[in-house]
Design a protein around this motif. Structure first.
Motif, PDB file in Angstrom:
ATOM      1  N   ASP A 104       0.828  -1.214   0.000  1.00 16.05           N
ATOM      2  CA  ASP A 104       0.000   0.000   0.000  1.00 16.05           C
ATOM      3  C   ASP A 104       0.859   1.259   0.000  1.00 16.05           C
ATOM      4  OD1 ASP A 104      -2.252  -1.603   0.038  1.00 16.05           O
ATOM      5  OD2 ASP A 104      -2.556  -1.433   2.208  1.00 16.05           O
ATOM      6  N   ALA A 154       2.683   1.276  -3.819  1.00 15.92           N
ATOM      7  CA  ALA A 154       1.818   1.252  -5.002  1.00 15.92           C
ATOM      8  C   ALA A 154       1.649   2.620  -5.670  1.00 15.92           C
ATOM      9  CB  ALA A 154       0.464   0.651  -4.653  1.00 15.92           C
ATOM     10  N   PRO A 155       1.446   3.716  -4.917  1.00 15.12           N
ATOM     11  CA  PRO A 155       1.281   5.014  -5.580  1.00 15.12           C
ATOM     12  C   PRO A 155       2.509   5.452  -6.386  1.00 15.12           C
ATOM     13  CG  PRO A 155       0.517   5.118  -3.298  1.00 15.12           C
ATOM     14  CD  PRO A 155       1.239   3.820  -3.450  1.00 15.12           C
ATOM     15  N   TYR A 156       3.661   4.915  -6.078  1.00 16.23           N
ATOM     16  CA  TYR A 156       4.890   5.266  -6.790  1.00 16.23           C
ATOM     17  C   TYR A 156       5.085   4.404  -8.045  1.00 16.23           C
ATOM     18  CZ  TYR A 156       6.056   7.676  -2.415  1.00 16.23           C
ATOM     19  OH  TYR A 156       6.044   8.497  -1.303  1.00 16.23           O
ATOM     20  N   THR A 157       4.290   3.346  -8.173  1.00 12.29           N
ATOM     21  CA  THR A 157       4.364   2.401  -9.299  1.00 12.29           C
ATOM     22  C   THR A 157       5.802   2.095  -9.741  1.00 12.29           C
ATOM     23  OG1 THR A 157       4.073   4.153 -10.964  1.00 12.29           O
ATOM     24  CG2 THR A 157       2.081   3.041 -10.169  1.00 12.29           C
ATOM     25  N   GLN A 215      -0.662  -7.707  -7.652  1.00 15.18           N
ATOM     26  CA  GLN A 215      -0.810  -6.254  -7.485  1.00 15.18           C
ATOM     27  C   GLN A 215       0.358  -5.510  -8.143  1.00 15.18           C
ATOM     28  OE1 GLN A 215      -2.278  -4.894  -3.424  1.00 15.18           O
ATOM     29  NE2 GLN A 215      -2.130  -7.092  -3.060  1.00 15.18           N
ATOM     30  N   ILE A 216       1.565  -6.036  -8.002  1.00 14.65           N
ATOM     31  CA  ILE A 216       2.729  -5.404  -8.627  1.00 14.65           C
ATOM     32  C   ILE A 216       2.581  -5.409 -10.145  1.00 14.65           C
ATOM     33  CG2 ILE A 216       5.227  -5.592  -8.980  1.00 14.65           C
ATOM     34  CD1 ILE A 216       5.312  -6.877  -6.126  1.00 14.65           C
ATOM     35  N   LYS A 217       2.155  -6.534 -10.674  1.00 13.33           N
ATOM     36  CA  LYS A 217       2.002  -6.633 -12.126  1.00 13.33           C
ATOM     37  C   LYS A 217       0.853  -5.759 -12.631  1.00 13.33           C
ATOM     38  CE  LYS A 217       4.215 -11.095 -12.697  1.00 13.33           C
ATOM     39  NZ  LYS A 217       4.243 -12.359 -13.442  1.00 13.33           N
ATOM     40  N   ALA A 218      -0.150  -5.526 -11.778  1.00 10.03           N
ATOM     41  CA  ALA A 218      -1.306  -4.719 -12.184  1.00 10.03           C
ATOM     42  C   ALA A 218      -0.920  -3.270 -12.471  1.00 10.03           C
ATOM     43  CB  ALA A 218      -2.389  -4.782 -11.107  1.00 10.03           C
ATOM     44  N   TRP A 219       0.099  -2.748 -11.781  1.00  6.97           N
ATOM     45  CA  TRP A 219       0.535  -1.371 -12.091  1.00  6.97           C
ATOM     46  C   TRP A 219       1.638  -1.354 -13.154  1.00  6.97           C
ATOM     47  CZ3 TRP A 219       2.036  -2.046  -6.531  1.00  6.97           C
ATOM     48  CH2 TRP A 219       3.415  -2.239  -6.353  1.00  6.97           C
ATOM     49  N   GLY A 220       1.930  -2.528 -13.735  1.00 10.30           N
ATOM     50  CA  GLY A 220       2.930  -2.602 -14.791  1.00 10.30           C
ATOM     51  C   GLY A 220       4.316  -2.941 -14.301  1.00 10.30           C
ATOM     52  N   GLY A 221       4.432  -3.342 -13.039  1.00 11.03           N
ATOM     53  CA  GLY A 221       5.739  -3.653 -12.478  1.00 11.03           C
ATOM     54  C   GLY A 221       6.258  -5.000 -12.938  1.00 11.03           C
TER      55      GLY A 221
END
Length: 345
Positions: A116, A119-122, A140-146
């Motif tokens: 949490d 996440a805002p820093y992606t 969750q990491i992959k969801a922001w493109g990580g």
């Protein structure tokens, strides 16, 4: 030309090195075209946010956040007593007050609260040591493109990481400095060299990053020829201007003889490679009394502080890879560019 796995100009990761760096080194490597890394396993929530703010304000390039995925076991009173009995002569020598010691873990594995925060820093890359976190966290990491990386120290671990969501595998050979990333077996006899491990892992259908004993442009060329997607380098940055490596650690690095590192459990409870010093020589590098990770560090950190205050590095974790070249008066950009002269794009 952008590296397809790291999304960086250069195919190099600066290894995350807790205790000898902060976000400043990561930024310097990012700005040089590599993937700078921030070791996050020992950061409080407040310090993690502060370091993330520094990263986001000082570079717009991709960076890597590194976390631990260890399972925390109990630290019993019997284990603590045996450990303290072994260390008592040193407690007496340095007037260490053991009454204040707890049996609480100082390093926690990644959890939802940490996700949490970051996440805002992606962050473009999130890497792990000792396996992978839950599938929910990986998702969750992959969801922001990580991109998700993790260390493998055997072919079996590489296969496990591939099957459980890693986007690339960091093949960590036995030569690597700092903590071993092993998680399927604690048997160190199973740990191959970097070259051996890379040759095995490149047969898998997943990008491989070589790590361990890489300190020259020729080393980089060797691993590129074996088919890796990138290299990860740590010890080569220990003496650079941006590292926070202590004066005592720097002095040992500049004067130590070759072949003077070994694996030890003394400082944390898990095997890690560092330069042999007094406590390793007197107690043995892997005494059976060393408690499980990360509890050994509670007493050793107190001893280290007392010794270092007297200019003594005999109780400090002097992490370093098996191969080290002294390069003084050099910055992270120069190290990065020097090593990547061996990479043919």
């Amino acid at each position: 030309m952008t590296n397809s796995v790291l999304k960086t100009e250069l195919a190099i990761i600066q290894a995350p090195m807790a205790g000898v760096q902060n976000a400043k080194l990561a930024v310097a490597v990012c700005e040089a075209g590599g993937l700078g890394s921030l070791p996050c396993a020992m950061l409080s929530a407040e310090l993690l946010k502060s370091e993330l703010d520094y990263l986001s304000q000082h570079t717009d390039k991709p960076y890597n956040l590194n976390f631990f995925c260890h399972q925390t076991s109990d630290y019993t009173l019997a284990q603590q007593t045996a450990w303290h009995n072994l260390l008592t002569p040193y407690f007496d020598e340095f007037a260490v007050d053991v009454s204040q010691f707890t049996r609480n873990a100082s390093r926690q594995p990644i959890n939802q609260q940490i996700i949490d925060i970051i996440a805002p820093y992606t962050p473009a890359v999130v890497s792990f040591h000792f396996g992978l976190p839950s599938r929910e966290i990986v998702s969750q990491i992959k969801a922001w493109g990580g991109t998700v990386l993790s260390s493998a120290t055997t072919l079996d671990e590489a296969r496990w990481l591939q099957a459980n969501g890693a986007d690339a595998v960091i093949a960590q050979g036995i030569e690597a400095g700092g903590h071993r990333g092993h998680f399927l077996s604690m048997d160190l006899s199973l740990q191959p060299t970097t070259a051996q491990l890379v040759r095995e892992c490149v047969e898998l259908d997943i990008p491989v990053i070589a790590a361990g004993g890489i300190c020259t442009a020729e080393d980089v060329a060797q691993y590129q020829a074996l088919g890796v997607a990138a290299v990860q380098v740590g010890s080569a940055y220990l003496l650079c201007e941006e590292a926070t490596t202590s004066a005592l650690h720097r002095e040992v690095l500049k004067t130590v003889a070759p072949d003077s590192t070994e694996l030890t459990t003394l400082f944390s409870g898990r095997p890690a490679r560092g330069i042999s010093n007094r406590v390793m020589q007197e107690l043995g590098a892997m005494p059976e009394q060393a408690p499980p990770f990360p509890y050994a560090s509670i007493a050793m950190t107190a001893l280290r502080a007392k010794a270092e205050a007297k200019g003594d590095s005999g109780f400090s974790p002097l992490w370093c890879g098996e191969r080290f070249i002294v390069r003084e008066g050099i910055n992270a950009q120069q190290i990065t560019r020097l090593l990547m002269q061996g990479w043919q794009s």
